[in-house]
Design a protein around this motif. Sequence first.
Motif, mmCIF file in Angstrom:
data_model
loop_
_atom_site.group_PDB
_atom_site.id
_atom_site.type_symbol
_atom_site.label_atom_id
_atom_site.label_comp_id
_atom_site.label_asym_id
_atom_site.label_seq_id
_atom_site.Cartn_x
_atom_site.Cartn_y
_atom_site.Cartn_z
ATOM 1 N N LEU A 1 -16.282 0.731 -17.085
ATOM 2 C CA LEU A 1 -17.527 0.034 -16.776
ATOM 3 C C LEU A 1 -18.637 0.367 -17.766
ATOM 4 O O LEU A 1 -19.599 -0.402 -17.907
ATOM 5 N N LEU A 2 -18.514 1.493 -18.466
ATOM 6 C CA LEU A 2 -19.515 1.895 -19.453
ATOM 7 C C LEU A 2 -19.240 1.305 -20.839
ATOM 8 O O LEU A 2 -19.995 1.559 -21.775
ATOM 9 N N MET A 3 -18.156 0.527 -20.960
ATOM 10 C CA MET A 3 -17.754 0.006 -22.276
ATOM 11 C C MET A 3 -17.756 -1.510 -22.323
ATOM 12 O O MET A 3 -17.102 -2.121 -23.170
ATOM 13 N N LEU A 4 -18.495 -2.161 -21.437
ATOM 14 C CA LEU A 4 -18.428 -3.615 -21.309
ATOM 15 C C LEU A 4 -19.539 -4.315 -22.068
ATOM 16 O O LEU A 4 -20.671 -3.834 -22.151
ATOM 17 N N LYS A 5 -19.229 -5.475 -22.607
ATOM 18 C CA LYS A 5 -20.220 -6.336 -23.237
ATOM 19 C C LYS A 5 -21.020 -7.082 -22.159
ATOM 20 O O LYS A 5 -20.541 -7.249 -21.027
ATOM 21 N N PRO A 6 -22.198 -7.560 -22.500
ATOM 22 C CA PRO A 6 -22.911 -8.432 -21.558
ATOM 23 C C PRO A 6 -22.051 -9.645 -21.196
ATOM 24 O O PRO A 6 -21.430 -10.275 -22.061
ATOM 25 N N GLY A 7 -22.005 -9.951 -19.909
ATOM 26 C CA GLY A 7 -21.227 -11.099 -19.439
ATOM 27 C C GLY A 7 -19.734 -10.855 -19.359
ATOM 28 O O GLY A 7 -18.962 -11.809 -19.231
ATOM 29 N N ALA A 8 -19.317 -9.601 -19.405
ATOM 30 C CA ALA A 8 -17.886 -9.280 -19.319
ATOM 31 C C ALA A 8 -17.322 -9.701 -17.969
ATOM 32 O O ALA A 8 -18.043 -9.789 -16.969
ATOM 33 N N ARG A 9 -15.996 -9.948 -17.952
ATOM 34 C CA ARG A 9 -15.314 -10.347 -16.717
ATOM 35 C C ARG A 9 -14.213 -9.341 -16.393
ATOM 36 O O ARG A 9 -13.481 -8.915 -17.300
ATOM 37 N N ILE A 10 -14.109 -9.003 -15.127
ATOM 38 C CA ILE A 10 -13.038 -8.114 -14.668
ATOM 39 C C ILE A 10 -12.199 -8.872 -13.648
ATOM 40 O O ILE A 10 -12.692 -9.245 -12.578
ATOM 41 N N ALA A 11 -10.939 -9.123 -13.987
ATOM 42 C CA ALA A 11 -9.985 -9.730 -13.058
ATOM 43 C C ALA A 11 -9.335 -8.594 -12.291
ATOM 44 O O ALA A 11 -8.491 -7.878 -12.823
#
Length: 351
Positions: free
Chosen positions: A249-259
């Motif tokens: 969660l600390l390595m995500l780009k803005p607007g990232a998606r998690i399935a």
Amino acid sequence: MSSIPENQSRIVLRKRPTTGIVAGYESEDATFAKEVAKVPRSESELKEGDVLVKVEYVSLDPAMRGWLRDARSYLPPVQIGEVMRAGGVGTVVLSRFEGLSKGDKVSGITGWQEYATLPGKACEKRKIPPGCSLLDYLGPLGSSGQTAYWGIFDVGRIKSGDVVVVTGAAGSVGSMVVQLAKMKGCKVIAIAGSEEKCKWLKESLKADEALDYKAPDFFSTYREIATKKYGYIDVIFENVGGEVLDRSLLMLKPGARIAFCGAISDYNNPKPKGLTNYQAMIAMRVKLQGFIVFDYQKRYPEAEKEIAEWLRDGRLERKFHIAQGGLEGCPQALNDLFEGKNIGKMVAKVN
């Protein structure tokens, strides 16, 4: 005289586990029990519309652990004394349904048993064409393939150039996701639980990176690669949950998606710790979506058509792990699944 035996073996839920499944059958704490049950031997013993299927293989999936909990979920829990729910493939040996005949191959929810009486209408939708591999209908052409397809395309909404992380990447679903993401032109960081699995993911499935989460420097290596080499993560296909997801969660780009497909790291944990870095999702406007493959049932033919084509032309690779012990070995095989002893789809041979 009928070649169908008078009796069959089946495995039923004896006791709900609180942590891991207790394999074997002798202990008073054993999760499952073996039973002998009668088998219909003539069409007159079937209800109109039913078929009798000789089960040849059954699927072993992490979701099965969730079905043992007496809790509200997307399916009712398996009841005490009930045959353990499982997907399976086999051959129709008796039919009172016009759309299926003796000898037809089908897939369905057969359970852990040698023979299953099933609704013919449901089986007809999952009839296996002549000459096709039965195992493929438990793997890429079954629920594993459907889960991977809809999870990464519809929920993850990947596009060319995305940086995609796949956890549980050497399992039946994860290994499909790795390949689908590469076909779409993504950069794939695959996470698995052994050097052998990582080697297969890189060399055979062409993952850009394959990281062993059991390695002592895993988290520092993962962060270095995800943030500095690839510039943070666009999409996560999450099969594992737990600390790996929390750190991700600390390595995500803005607007990232998690399935959010599964959380195998916590299925046997009576008190999961939960996520602590969730506030990062606010700042990055992250979408985390849980999904259930059964929601896409009406669209299964779309995915099956494409996946079958990719299998035929060699763009998709699949691997099967045949569990030891046949039907009776299923409880231990399910434990082996949680210990990561499989590469690819785990199945048990019944007949």
